[in-house]
Design an enzyme around this catalytic site. Sequence first.
Site, PDB file in Angstrom:
ATOM      1  N   ASP A  70       0.819  -1.224   0.000  1.00 45.80           N
ATOM      2  CA  ASP A  70       0.000   0.000   0.000  1.00 45.80           C
ATOM      3  C   ASP A  70       0.852   1.272   0.000  1.00 45.80           C
ATOM      4  OD1 ASP A  70      -2.678  -0.715  -0.204  1.00 45.80           O
ATOM      5  OD2 ASP A  70      -2.879  -1.117   1.950  1.00 45.80           O
ATOM      6  N   ARG A  95       0.434  -1.853   7.516  1.00 51.55           N
ATOM      7  CA  ARG A  95       0.992  -0.610   6.965  1.00 51.55           C
ATOM      8  C   ARG A  95       1.934   0.116   7.943  1.00 51.55           C
ATOM      9  NH1 ARG A  95      -2.790   3.235   3.582  1.00 51.55           N
ATOM     10  NH2 ARG A  95      -0.704   3.731   2.785  1.00 51.55           N
ATOM     11  N   ARG A 144     -10.273   5.406  10.596  1.00 47.86           N
ATOM     12  CA  ARG A 144      -8.827   5.228  10.703  1.00 47.86           C
ATOM     13  C   ARG A 144      -8.223   6.119  11.805  1.00 47.86           C
ATOM     14  NH1 ARG A 144      -6.614   2.635   6.150  1.00 47.86           N
ATOM     15  NH2 ARG A 144      -8.165   1.141   5.444  1.00 47.86           N
ATOM     16  N   HIS A 173     -11.500   7.333   4.608  1.00 44.82           N
ATOM     17  CA  HIS A 173     -10.544   8.422   4.843  1.00 44.82           C
ATOM     18  C   HIS A 173     -11.224   9.732   4.422  1.00 44.82           C
ATOM     19  CE1 HIS A 173      -6.533   5.954   4.508  1.00 44.82           C
ATOM     20  NE2 HIS A 173      -6.716   6.324   5.761  1.00 44.82           N
ATOM     21  N   CYS A 267      -4.795   9.960  -2.842  1.00 46.55           N
ATOM     22  CA  CYS A 267      -4.138   8.959  -1.995  1.00 46.55           C
ATOM     23  C   CYS A 267      -2.677   8.770  -2.385  1.00 46.55           C
ATOM     24  CB  CYS A 267      -4.843   7.615  -2.112  1.00 46.55           C
ATOM     25  SG  CYS A 267      -6.534   7.621  -1.536  1.00 46.55           S
TER      26      CYS A 267
HETATM   27  N1  ARG Z   1      -5.287   0.247   0.857  1.00 47.19           N
HETATM   28  C1  ARG Z   1      -5.028   1.498   1.517  1.00 47.19           C
HETATM   29  C2  ARG Z   1      -5.641   1.477   2.903  1.00 47.19           C
HETATM   30  O1  ARG Z   1      -6.728   0.973   3.051  1.00 47.19           O
HETATM   31  C3  ARG Z   1      -5.569   2.630   0.720  1.00 47.19           C
HETATM   32  C4  ARG Z   1      -5.200   3.966   1.259  1.00 47.19           C
HETATM   33  C5  ARG Z   1      -5.788   5.086   0.491  1.00 47.19           C
HETATM   34  N2  ARG Z   1      -5.216   6.307   0.856  1.00 47.19           N
HETATM   35  C6  ARG Z   1      -5.869   7.442   1.085  1.00 47.19           C
HETATM   36  N3  ARG Z   1      -5.199   8.523   1.306  1.00 47.19           N
HETATM   37  N4  ARG Z   1      -7.193   7.451   1.159  1.00 47.19           N
HETATM   38  O2  ARG Z   1      -5.070   1.956   3.847  1.00 47.19           O
END
Ligand code: ARG
Length: 274
Positions: A70, A95, A144, A173, A267
């Site tokens: 990612d 991550r 998140r 997000h 992103c």
């Molecule tokens: N697969 C990543 C996650 O779920 C995607 C992140 C997308 N980034 C963003 N800035 N919205 O964390």
Amino acid sequence: MNQPRIPRKRTYLLCPPEYFSVEYAINPWMDTDTPVDRELAVKQWHGLREALLGLGHTVHELQPEPGLPDMVYAANGAFVVDGTVYGARFRHPQRTAEAAAHRAFYDEQGWPFVAPAEINEGEGDFAYLPAAHGGLILAGYGFRTEPAAHAEAQEALGRPVVSLRLVDPRFYHLDTALAPLDDGNIAYFPAAFSVAAQRVLAQLFPDAVLADEVDAFAFGLNLVSDGRHVVLNSEASGMAAKVAAAGYLPVPVELAELKKGGGSVKCCVAELRA
Ligand code: ARG
């Protein structure tokens, strides 16, 4: 009559999708059974990079690392305002290691760095509007980033932070549902936010460009603007028309392969604000 939309040169940080894949699912867009065409992802990412360079912006690159599929979503690695870096702390263990790679970049560049104690995913959940109310940070929570990180960011960066609750897991997000169009104005998809947060946004940004579900679903809010040129996913044609009607210039880029990880233009782009 719209006011003139004036572009400002930006400095961005991107990370090539050399190791991009969908090996785990931490948002509703990710499906480990859907194959990823990495070659196509790399090609599309280069298109994004070229588009930003073509607009005269500076692009720094982060070295991608194997085992961090990612990492291409560079926006999540930190949040930079007025030359100070507020570091990220990822929610998911898959991550976690990305944060150190971003930190190393900023240390090398000599940027003052504030290490976070609270979970936050950088520009994924933080946006900065330098000309709104003297300089305002918008911050998302609900999926998140922890609300405690909003207070931490305010202490680190010395700008008021407005907390906005996200309520739709597809828009996990802030940057999937809201984007600055210039220093003082935003575009957003109201239904991604709690009713109270919608009221806050309507009060603070009466001239905002409002997106609908089709726009949001096409990742049309996951855009990067320099104040005039709005770089956005080419599938988001409705959103392109809306920003054009508001006097901005849409710059569509093909980035569909990156949607398989749950992200698009924004992103992939972190802004370094000196
Ligand atoms: N697969 C990543 C996650 O779920 C995607 C992140 C997308 N980034 C963003 N800035 N919205 O964390």
